[in-house]
Scaffold this motif. Structure first.
Motif, PDB file in Angstrom:
ATOM      1  N   LEU A 131     136.423  60.956  43.302  1.00  0.00           N
ATOM      2  CA  LEU A 131     136.918  62.004  42.423  1.00  0.00           C
ATOM      3  C   LEU A 131     135.963  62.128  41.236  1.00  0.00           C
ATOM      4  O   LEU A 131     135.320  61.143  40.840  1.00  0.00           O
ATOM      5  N   SER A 132     135.863  63.308  40.680  1.00  0.00           N
ATOM      6  CA  SER A 132     135.037  63.479  39.487  1.00  0.00           C
ATOM      7  C   SER A 132     135.663  62.720  38.325  1.00  0.00           C
ATOM      8  O   SER A 132     136.863  62.385  38.355  1.00  0.00           O
ATOM      9  N   ARG A 133     134.876  62.448  37.289  1.00  0.00           N
ATOM     10  CA  ARG A 133     135.400  61.718  36.137  1.00  0.00           C
ATOM     11  C   ARG A 133     136.579  62.463  35.510  1.00  0.00           C
ATOM     12  O   ARG A 133     137.613  61.866  35.187  1.00  0.00           O
ATOM     13  N   GLY A 134     136.455  63.770  35.354  1.00  0.00           N
ATOM     14  CA  GLY A 134     137.536  64.558  34.768  1.00  0.00           C
ATOM     15  C   GLY A 134     138.784  64.550  35.632  1.00  0.00           C
ATOM     16  O   GLY A 134     139.907  64.428  35.128  1.00  0.00           O
ATOM     17  N   ALA A 135     138.622  64.679  36.971  1.00  0.00           N
ATOM     18  CA  ALA A 135     139.772  64.685  37.881  1.00  0.00           C
ATOM     19  C   ALA A 135     140.474  63.325  37.877  1.00  0.00           C
ATOM     20  O   ALA A 135     141.715  63.253  37.851  1.00  0.00           O
ATOM     21  N   ALA A 136     139.700  62.243  37.912  1.00  0.00           N
ATOM     22  CA  ALA A 136     140.287  60.901  37.916  1.00  0.00           C
ATOM     23  C   ALA A 136     141.081  60.640  36.649  1.00  0.00           C
ATOM     24  O   ALA A 136     142.208  60.114  36.694  1.00  0.00           O
ATOM     25  N   LEU A 137     140.522  61.011  35.492  1.00  0.00           N
ATOM     26  CA  LEU A 137     141.232  60.791  34.229  1.00  0.00           C
ATOM     27  C   LEU A 137     142.456  61.698  34.109  1.00  0.00           C
ATOM     28  O   LEU A 137     143.471  61.302  33.527  1.00  0.00           O
ATOM     29  N   SER A 138     142.386  62.907  34.676  1.00  0.00           N
ATOM     30  CA  SER A 138     143.536  63.815  34.632  1.00  0.00           C
ATOM     31  C   SER A 138     144.681  63.272  35.485  1.00  0.00           C
ATOM     32  O   SER A 138     145.846  63.261  35.055  1.00  0.00           O
ATOM     33  N   VAL A 139     144.384  62.836  36.710  1.00  0.00           N
ATOM     34  CA  VAL A 139     145.403  62.223  37.580  1.00  0.00           C
ATOM     35  C   VAL A 139     146.011  61.013  36.892  1.00  0.00           C
ATOM     36  O   VAL A 139     147.242  60.831  36.873  1.00  0.00           O
ATOM     37  N   HIS A 140     145.158  60.202  36.314  1.00  0.00           N
ATOM     38  CA  HIS A 140     145.615  58.975  35.674  1.00  0.00           C
ATOM     39  C   HIS A 140     146.522  59.279  34.475  1.00  0.00           C
ATOM     40  O   HIS A 140     147.575  58.645  34.308  1.00  0.00           O
ATOM     41  N   THR A 141     146.148  60.235  33.666  1.00  0.00           N
ATOM     42  CA  THR A 141     146.931  60.566  32.475  1.00  0.00           C
ATOM     43  C   THR A 141     148.322  61.072  32.852  1.00  0.00           C
ATOM     44  O   THR A 141     149.328  60.681  32.254  1.00  0.00           O
ATOM     45  N   VAL A 142     148.402  61.942  33.852  1.00  0.00           N
ATOM     46  CA  VAL A 142     149.701  62.467  34.294  1.00  0.00           C
ATOM     47  C   VAL A 142     150.596  61.328  34.781  1.00  0.00           C
ATOM     48  O   VAL A 142     151.792  61.257  34.448  1.00  0.00           O
ATOM     49  N   ASN A 143     150.045  60.411  35.536  1.00  0.00           N
ATOM     50  CA  ASN A 143     150.849  59.303  36.058  1.00  0.00           C
ATOM     51  C   ASN A 143     151.230  58.297  34.978  1.00  0.00           C
ATOM     52  O   ASN A 143     152.268  57.624  35.088  1.00  0.00           O
TER      53      ASN A 143
END
Length: 532
Positions: A379-391
């Motif tokens: 996953l891109s850095r932005g996508a990984a951090l976005s998924v992580h933040t939501v969870n």
């Protein structure tokens, strides 16, 4: 004082450090039908023989520690005939044991303690959340900027070598957590819970800000990662005392029927720190160009910790320590026959056992996954951090639910059920990361979060119930931080080793399965402690 009824003898009762407003005096103590009536007068109604309760505790004869409970009534005096019907409303009633140190809860004008205690309890929760959030932001912002830190502080090598070096420095932050736990635990038990909390938040902020001032590997060579290790060691010392002191502080202030819910805010505040750290990292990644982030942008989140520590100290400065300890029966459904030191040693072992899934699970699901999703799920850095933040927001919302469920259905069940569910589901969920799909990655992490958060919410009240008050912070701090240092801090390194050795990107799930099995065994052992 009512001279028509003689005071009972051979009972010990201490009214120590009563914060009665300076314009009020105690005019007498009468023992009537098993109750102690303390009558308080205004300054302008002073009668001969009145005694000011400021620096001189009132004591009766001492008796054994198992003496009976009595009802303590603070009654405003004088009460006129017209006010007689409202006398019960005017007084403050608290059931206590002889030998307890009991604080006066009455407000200066109303003598009613409910509003004052509700306000103070909200202040305790707010200060704990803010303080713990700031400490964990300081401790974890390192991991959320992991993609930048690995490039700036470690020589370029294979992805495995860079991750092991990065998580090795992360683990160094856990080496001194047991020492910090011991030091701050002693301060908390022997002096003041509040003092320990104030010191830890100050000590944490200084090394965090220093990270933002460090030279990079290109500028200073090997000195850069060595200085980073030293700073992580100092951070670990501070956080070793902060978190467990917060747990004890919250549970001891909470009403007996809601200790699970109130204690859960300790872990919830960790998640607030995680979310803040993740959001800050995400914003800087999205707002700055790669060149700006690598040259100066990465330093700003670390330097912000100085501002945060000032906020935390300001909020905590008006707190008071919890009131005297109540009977252990209020913490759980029975009493322990163990001696104090034997009980502390047994409690430490039980904490380590219960903490397995928390230690390994938290640092895999919360700390390891952001960098893992970038390097292995692609996953891109932005996508990984976005998924992580939501969870992480989901994690935060579910922790208080776990605490509430433990109050309603019992600590053991709320710890045991998620552990039993984690055992068969960890590997299938981790396999979803192999797809490289953003939604699949979100779902896999979210499912793991549901199990972890529900179980985590029940832990603080359970931990506190394992120890007698005089050794509580010390025992809990040692047990929890041994678990974190041995299994939590090393979890990302162990997961990376499994990835390299097996070449299976779902292999870290084995750690979750093993840890869930040990935690389930610890939950079953709670029967021995008569913790429901």
């Amino acid at each position: 004082m009512d001279e028509g009824k003689p005071a009972q003898q051979a009972h010990s009762y201490e009214l120590a450090a009563l914060p009665i407003p300076t314009d009020q005096l105690v005019t007498g103590i009468a023992t009537q039908s098993g109750s102690l009536d303390v009558r308080v007068n205004r300054q302008d109604d002073v009668t001969p023989g009145s005694k000011r309760l400021e620096d001189s505790p009132l004591l009766q004869d001492q008796v054994a520690s198992d003496c009976p409970r009595v009802a303590l009534n603070f009654v405003p005096d004088p009460i006129t005939a017209e006010e007689n019907d409202d006398a019960q409303k005017a007084g403050v009633h608290k059931t206590v044991k002889f030998n307890d140190n009991v604080e006066y809860f009455g407000a200066q004008d109303s003598y009613n303690d409910s509003d004052d205690e509700a306000v103070h309890l909200r202040r305790v929760i707010a200060s704990s959340i803010v303080g713990n959030t700031l400490e964990w932001y300081d401790f974890l912002i390192y991991t959320f900027l992991g993609g930048v830190i690995t490039k700036l502080f470690f020589p370029k090598n294979s992805v495995y070598a860079e991750m092991i070096a990065f998580y090795g420095v992360f683990a160094a932050g856990f080496a001194t957590r047991p020492l910090g736990a011991l030091v701050f635990g002693i301060i908390s038990d022997r002096y003041s819970r509040k003092t320990a909390l104030m010191l830890s938040i100050i000590i944490m902020s200084i090394p965090t800000a220093l990270v933002g001032c460090l030279p990079t590997y290109r500028q200073a060579g090997l000195a850069a990662p060595l200085l980073l290790v030293l700073i992580r060691v100092l951070q670990g010392f501070a956080v070793g005392g902060e978190f467990t002191s917060t747990m004890v502080f919250l549970v001891e202030h909470a009403p007996a029927h809601s200790r699970g819910l109130h204690g859960s805010w300790a872990f919830a505040s960790v998640m607030v720190g995680v979310i803040v750290g993740s959001l800050v990292a995400m914003v800087f990644n999205l707002a700055l160009s790669e060149q700006a982030l690598m040259s100066w942008g990465w330093r700003v989140p670390f330097l912000l910790s100085i501002v945060g520590s000032g906020v935390g100290v300001y909020i905590r400065r008006h707190l008071r320590d919890p009131v005297a300890e109540e009977d252990d029966l209020h913490h759980h459904g029975g009493s322990s026959r163990r001696g104090p030191l034997r009980r502390v040693a047994s409690g430490i072992l039980e904490v380590v056992l219960l903490d397995f899934m928390n230690a390994l699970g938290f640092y895999l699901v919360v700390i390891f996954l952001p960098l893992y999703m970038q390097n292995f799920a692609h996953l891109s850095r932005g996508a990984a951090l976005s998924v992580h933040t939501v969870n992480m927001v989901l994690y935060l919302c579910l922790i208080p639910l776990g605490g509430w469920l433990s109050d309603k259905y019992g600590r053991m069940r709320v710890i045991l059920v998620p552990a039993l569910l984690m055992m068969p589901t960890a590997y299938p969920l981790w396999c979803l990361f192999k797809t490289g799909n953003v939604f699949a990655a979100w779902f896999a992490q979210a499912a793991l979060v549901v199990l972890m958060a529900t179980f985590t919410g029940a832990l603080p009240a359970t931990f506190v119930a394992l120890f007698p008050a005089e050794y509580r912070c010390t025992g809990l701090s040692i047990g929890h931080n041994i678990s974190m240092a041995a299994f939590g801090g090393t979890a990302p390194m162990m997961a990376t080793g499994l990835l390299q050795g097996t070449k299976d990107i779902a292999s870290p799930s084995a750690l979750l399965t093993i840890s869930a099995t040990l935690t389930a065994a610890g939950a079953l052992l709670l029967r021995r402690w008569k913790i429901r």
